[in-house]
Design a protein around this motif. Structure first.
Motif, PDB file in Angstrom:
ATOM      1  N   ARG A 184       0.842  -1.199   0.000  1.00  0.00           N
ATOM      2  CA  ARG A 184       0.000   0.000   0.000  1.00  0.00           C
ATOM      3  C   ARG A 184       0.879   1.252   0.000  1.00  0.00           C
ATOM      4  NH1 ARG A 184      -5.248   0.491   3.402  1.00  0.00           N
ATOM      5  NH2 ARG A 184      -5.674   1.833   1.624  1.00  0.00           N
ATOM      6  N   GLY A 185       1.943   1.207   0.787  1.00  0.00           N
ATOM      7  CA  GLY A 185       2.877   2.339   0.815  1.00  0.00           C
ATOM      8  C   GLY A 185       3.580   2.497  -0.522  1.00  0.00           C
ATOM      9  N   GLU A 186       3.949   1.363  -1.086  1.00  0.00           N
ATOM     10  CA  GLU A 186       4.646   1.376  -2.382  1.00  0.00           C
ATOM     11  C   GLU A 186       3.763   2.026  -3.451  1.00  0.00           C
ATOM     12  OE1 GLU A 186       5.484  -2.594  -3.760  1.00  0.00           O
ATOM     13  OE2 GLU A 186       6.416  -1.868  -5.611  1.00  0.00           O
ATOM     14  N   ARG A 187       2.474   1.646  -3.460  1.00  0.00           N
ATOM     15  CA  ARG A 187       1.553   2.240  -4.441  1.00  0.00           C
ATOM     16  C   ARG A 187       1.404   3.749  -4.194  1.00  0.00           C
ATOM     17  NH1 ARG A 187       2.842  -1.594  -5.932  1.00  0.00           N
ATOM     18  NH2 ARG A 187       1.828  -3.575  -6.320  1.00  0.00           N
ATOM     19  N   TYR A 188       1.319   4.123  -2.935  1.00  0.00           N
ATOM     20  CA  TYR A 188       1.157   5.555  -2.635  1.00  0.00           C
ATOM     21  C   TYR A 188       2.375   6.338  -3.137  1.00  0.00           C
ATOM     22  CZ  TYR A 188       0.309   9.939  -0.304  1.00  0.00           C
ATOM     23  OH  TYR A 188       0.103  11.272  -0.073  1.00  0.00           O
ATOM     24  N   PHE A 189       3.562   5.810  -2.860  1.00  0.00           N
ATOM     25  CA  PHE A 189       4.789   6.462  -3.339  1.00  0.00           C
ATOM     26  C   PHE A 189       4.780   6.546  -4.871  1.00  0.00           C
ATOM     27  CE2 PHE A 189       8.574   6.371  -0.174  1.00  0.00           C
ATOM     28  CZ  PHE A 189       7.792   6.929   0.817  1.00  0.00           C
ATOM     29  N   GLU A 190       4.318   5.472  -5.500  1.00  0.00           N
ATOM     30  CA  GLU A 190       4.302   5.417  -6.958  1.00  0.00           C
ATOM     31  C   GLU A 190       3.524   6.598  -7.536  1.00  0.00           C
ATOM     32  OE1 GLU A 190       4.275   1.070  -8.138  1.00  0.00           O
ATOM     33  OE2 GLU A 190       2.429   1.859  -9.005  1.00  0.00           O
ATOM     34  N   ARG A 191       2.433   6.937  -6.864  1.00  0.00           N
ATOM     35  CA  ARG A 191       1.606   8.041  -7.356  1.00  0.00           C
ATOM     36  C   ARG A 191       2.173   9.405  -6.992  1.00  0.00           C
ATOM     37  NH1 ARG A 191      -2.868   5.080  -5.577  1.00  0.00           N
ATOM     38  NH2 ARG A 191      -3.177   6.551  -3.894  1.00  0.00           N
ATOM     39  N   ALA A 192       2.879   9.471  -5.851  1.00  0.00           N
ATOM     40  CA  ALA A 192       3.286  10.787  -5.340  1.00  0.00           C
ATOM     41  C   ALA A 192       4.703  11.208  -5.749  1.00  0.00           C
ATOM     42  CB  ALA A 192       3.167  10.800  -3.816  1.00  0.00           C
ATOM     43  N   LEU A 193       5.574  10.238  -6.006  1.00  0.00           N
ATOM     44  CA  LEU A 193       6.983  10.580  -6.263  1.00  0.00           C
ATOM     45  C   LEU A 193       7.233  10.977  -7.715  1.00  0.00           C
ATOM     46  CD1 LEU A 193       8.965   7.671  -4.498  1.00  0.00           C
ATOM     47  CD2 LEU A 193       9.179  10.117  -3.959  1.00  0.00           C
ATOM     48  N   ALA A 194       7.969  12.051  -7.907  1.00  0.00           N
ATOM     49  CA  ALA A 194       8.375  12.420  -9.264  1.00  0.00           C
ATOM     50  C   ALA A 194       9.405  11.429  -9.797  1.00  0.00           C
ATOM     51  CB  ALA A 194       8.961  13.830  -9.271  1.00  0.00           C
ATOM     52  N   ASP A 195      10.114  10.739  -8.883  1.00  0.00           N
ATOM     53  CA  ASP A 195      11.127   9.779  -9.341  1.00  0.00           C
ATOM     54  C   ASP A 195      10.621   8.334  -9.257  1.00  0.00           C
ATOM     55  OD1 ASP A 195      11.360   8.934  -6.663  1.00  0.00           O
ATOM     56  OD2 ASP A 195      13.121  10.160  -6.270  1.00  0.00           O
ATOM     57  N   ALA A 196       9.295   8.159  -9.129  1.00  0.00           N
ATOM     58  CA  ALA A 196       8.743   6.816  -8.920  1.00  0.00           C
ATOM     59  C   ALA A 196       9.283   5.825  -9.947  1.00  0.00           C
ATOM     60  CB  ALA A 196       7.226   6.864  -8.985  1.00  0.00           C
ATOM     61  N   ASP A 197       9.920   4.797  -9.444  1.00  0.00           N
ATOM     62  CA  ASP A 197      10.568   3.818 -10.308  1.00  0.00           C
ATOM     63  C   ASP A 197      10.257   2.439  -9.737  1.00  0.00           C
ATOM     64  OD1 ASP A 197      12.951   3.189 -12.288  1.00  0.00           O
ATOM     65  OD2 ASP A 197      13.304   2.053 -10.448  1.00  0.00           O
ATOM     66  N   LEU A 198       9.696   1.580 -10.545  1.00  0.00           N
ATOM     67  CA  LEU A 198       9.227   0.291 -10.027  1.00  0.00           C
ATOM     68  C   LEU A 198      10.330  -0.452  -9.264  1.00  0.00           C
ATOM     69  CD1 LEU A 198       7.207  -1.974  -9.676  1.00  0.00           C
ATOM     70  CD2 LEU A 198       7.668  -2.701 -12.019  1.00  0.00           C
ATOM     71  N   ALA A 199      11.521  -0.557  -9.865  1.00  0.00           N
ATOM     72  CA  ALA A 199      12.577  -1.362  -9.244  1.00  0.00           C
ATOM     73  C   ALA A 199      13.080  -0.736  -7.937  1.00  0.00           C
ATOM     74  CB  ALA A 199      13.726  -1.536 -10.226  1.00  0.00           C
ATOM     75  N   SER A 200      13.438   0.548  -7.969  1.00  0.00           N
ATOM     76  CA  SER A 200      13.996   1.186  -6.765  1.00  0.00           C
ATOM     77  C   SER A 200      12.946   1.343  -5.672  1.00  0.00           C
ATOM     78  CB  SER A 200      14.561   2.570  -7.098  1.00  0.00           C
ATOM     79  OG  SER A 200      15.691   2.456  -7.915  1.00  0.00           O
ATOM     80  N   ASN A 201      11.732   1.661  -6.072  1.00  0.00           N
ATOM     81  CA  ASN A 201      10.666   1.840  -5.092  1.00  0.00           C
ATOM     82  C   ASN A 201      10.355   0.511  -4.416  1.00  0.00           C
ATOM     83  OD1 ASN A 201       8.760   3.464  -3.753  1.00  0.00           O
ATOM     84  ND2 ASN A 201       7.141   2.904  -5.186  1.00  0.00           N
ATOM     85  N   ASN A 202      10.211  -0.517  -5.226  1.00  0.00           N
ATOM     86  CA  ASN A 202       9.938  -1.841  -4.681  1.00  0.00           C
ATOM     87  C   ASN A 202      11.100  -2.298  -3.791  1.00  0.00           C
ATOM     88  OD1 ASN A 202      10.249  -5.045  -5.204  1.00  0.00           O
ATOM     89  ND2 ASN A 202       8.101  -4.426  -5.066  1.00  0.00           N
ATOM     90  N   GLY A 203      12.317  -2.087  -4.253  1.00  0.00           N
ATOM     91  CA  GLY A 203      13.484  -2.489  -3.457  1.00  0.00           C
ATOM     92  C   GLY A 203      13.529  -1.768  -2.126  1.00  0.00           C
ATOM     93  N   GLY A 204      13.252  -0.455  -2.164  1.00  0.00           N
ATOM     94  CA  GLY A 204      13.269   0.334  -0.926  1.00  0.00           C
ATOM     95  C   GLY A 204      12.190  -0.117   0.044  1.00  0.00           C
TER      96      GLY A 204
END
Ligand SMILES: Cc1cc2nc3c(=O)[nH]c(=O)nc-3n(C[C@H](O)[C@H](O)[C@H](O)COP(=O)(O)OP(=O)(O)OC[C@H]3O[C@@H](n4cnc5c(N)ncnc54)[C@H](O)[C@@H]3O)c2cc1C
Length: 303
Positions: A184-204
């Motif tokens: 849920r946090g990952e999805r929220y970041f995906e929508r809010a981050l200008a640098d949203a990146d599937l690999a780095s976001n998921n890894g983080g």
């Protein structure tokens, strides 16, 4: 190089509305951000990168994501800076090692694509996540009652970017203190981050949730107050993003609920009205999280 001859207009030049503080788009901006960082900040990066009140990192992530900057250019510029800082290359070397995390998570996603939808660690599949819309909403809106967490979430909302230290802190808070599914946090970041990146976001996120490749062991739960006193000792970052706490002193600002009533009064803070009480008690939440993870991981302390 092809990129050298391109002069790409900025997003605002196209007439796009943007949030105040949202990073400017375009190759020109990307090159400028990298050049300023390499000449002014990279040398001290190892010492300053964890202090969110300082503007100490490169801010190139949205450009790497958008393709307005390439990883090779970053490395070339860093190697030039290394020449210029031969006596003390630690800042440059630390930055290069951060770039490698990005490639590492790209490789994980490429080789283990199922991480996009499920935990890397199979034993993490059974963590009994909580469902709490109220808690999730409070986290999204920066109203958890933990000033450092709230400051990070508000920085994200206002600028589309969040300092890496805060990304780790807010992700730990969501997955451990609130025991809400990291996805849920990952999805929220995906929508809010200008640098949203599937690999780095998921890894983080999987790192913070202790479900990933190199993950923090599940029994290590960030204390949001200790993180705050360590990385924002004067409270400067909190003051910038949580203005209702601006007048609190350096000690009280990290945990206002522990401040004496007179201190709160003189800073115009009324808990429960101008700023929330903590939505969970960290000590209790930590015990709850460790028990829940243990139920999924068994007694294994190895990640
Ligand atoms: C929960 C969580 C979610 C994240 N989501 C993203 C995301 O969607 N997109 C993204 O680009 N980064 C993500 N990161 C990594 C990191 O926070 C950002 O890359 C960094 O804050 C971007 O700011 P900067 O460009 O000033 O970084 P700098 O400190 O200047 O680092 C330079 C570059 O190195 C890379 N880098 C640095 N740290 C990491 C890291 N931990 N993992 C992968 N690459 C890294 C980035 O490309 C960054 O631009 C996430 C981290 C966490 C903990």
């Amino acid at each position: 190089m092809l990129g050298e001859s391109l002069d790409v207009p900025e997003a605002s030049e196209y007439g796009f509305a943007r949030k105040s503080g949202y990073p400017l788009a375009g190759e020109r901006q990307a090159k400028a951000a990298l050049a300023v960082f390499c000449s002014e900040r990279i040398a001290e990066y190892d010492r300053t990168r964890n202090v969110p009140a300082l503007d100490a990192t490169s801010h190139v992530s949205p450009h790497l994501r958008a393709g307005t900057l390439g990883i090779r250019r970053c490395v070339w510029r860093a190697m030039e800076a290394r020449e210029a800082n031969r006596e003390r290359p630690a800042g440059v070397d630390t930055w290069l090692s951060e770039l490698i995390w990005r490639d590492f998570y790209d490789a994980i996603l490429a080789h283990v694509p199922r991480v996009a939808v499920e935990p890397f660690l199979e034993k993490a599949r059974r963590v009994p996540w909580r469902e709490s819309e109220d808690d999730f909403r409070a986290w999204c809106e920066g109203r958890t009652g933990y000033p450092f967490v709230d400051a990070g979430m508000r920085q994200l909302e206002a600028t589309g970017w969040m300092h890496n230290r805060l990304r780790m802190v807010v992700a730990s808070f969501l997955t451990k203190d609130l025991l809400i599914d990291y996805r849920r946090g990952e999805r929220y970041f995906e929508r809010a981050l200008a640098d949203a990146d599937l690999a780095s976001n998921n890894g983080g996120w999987q790192w913070a949730a202790s479900t990933g490749t190199d993950a923090a062991p599940y029994f290590r739960v960030f204390n949001p107050v200790t993180q705050s006193t360590t990385f924002d000792p004067t409270g400067a970052f909190i003051r910038r993003w949580v203005p209702e706490l601006r007048s609190l002193d350096e000690r009280s600002i990290h945990a206002p609920w522990r401040a004496a009533p007179l201190v709160l009064q003189s800073a115009n803070v009324t808990l429960g009205q101008t700023y929330p009480f903590p939505i969970v008690e960290h000590g209790e939440a930590r015990v709850r999280a460790i028990a829940a993870y243990k139920a999924s991981f068994g007694d294994s302390v190895k990640t």
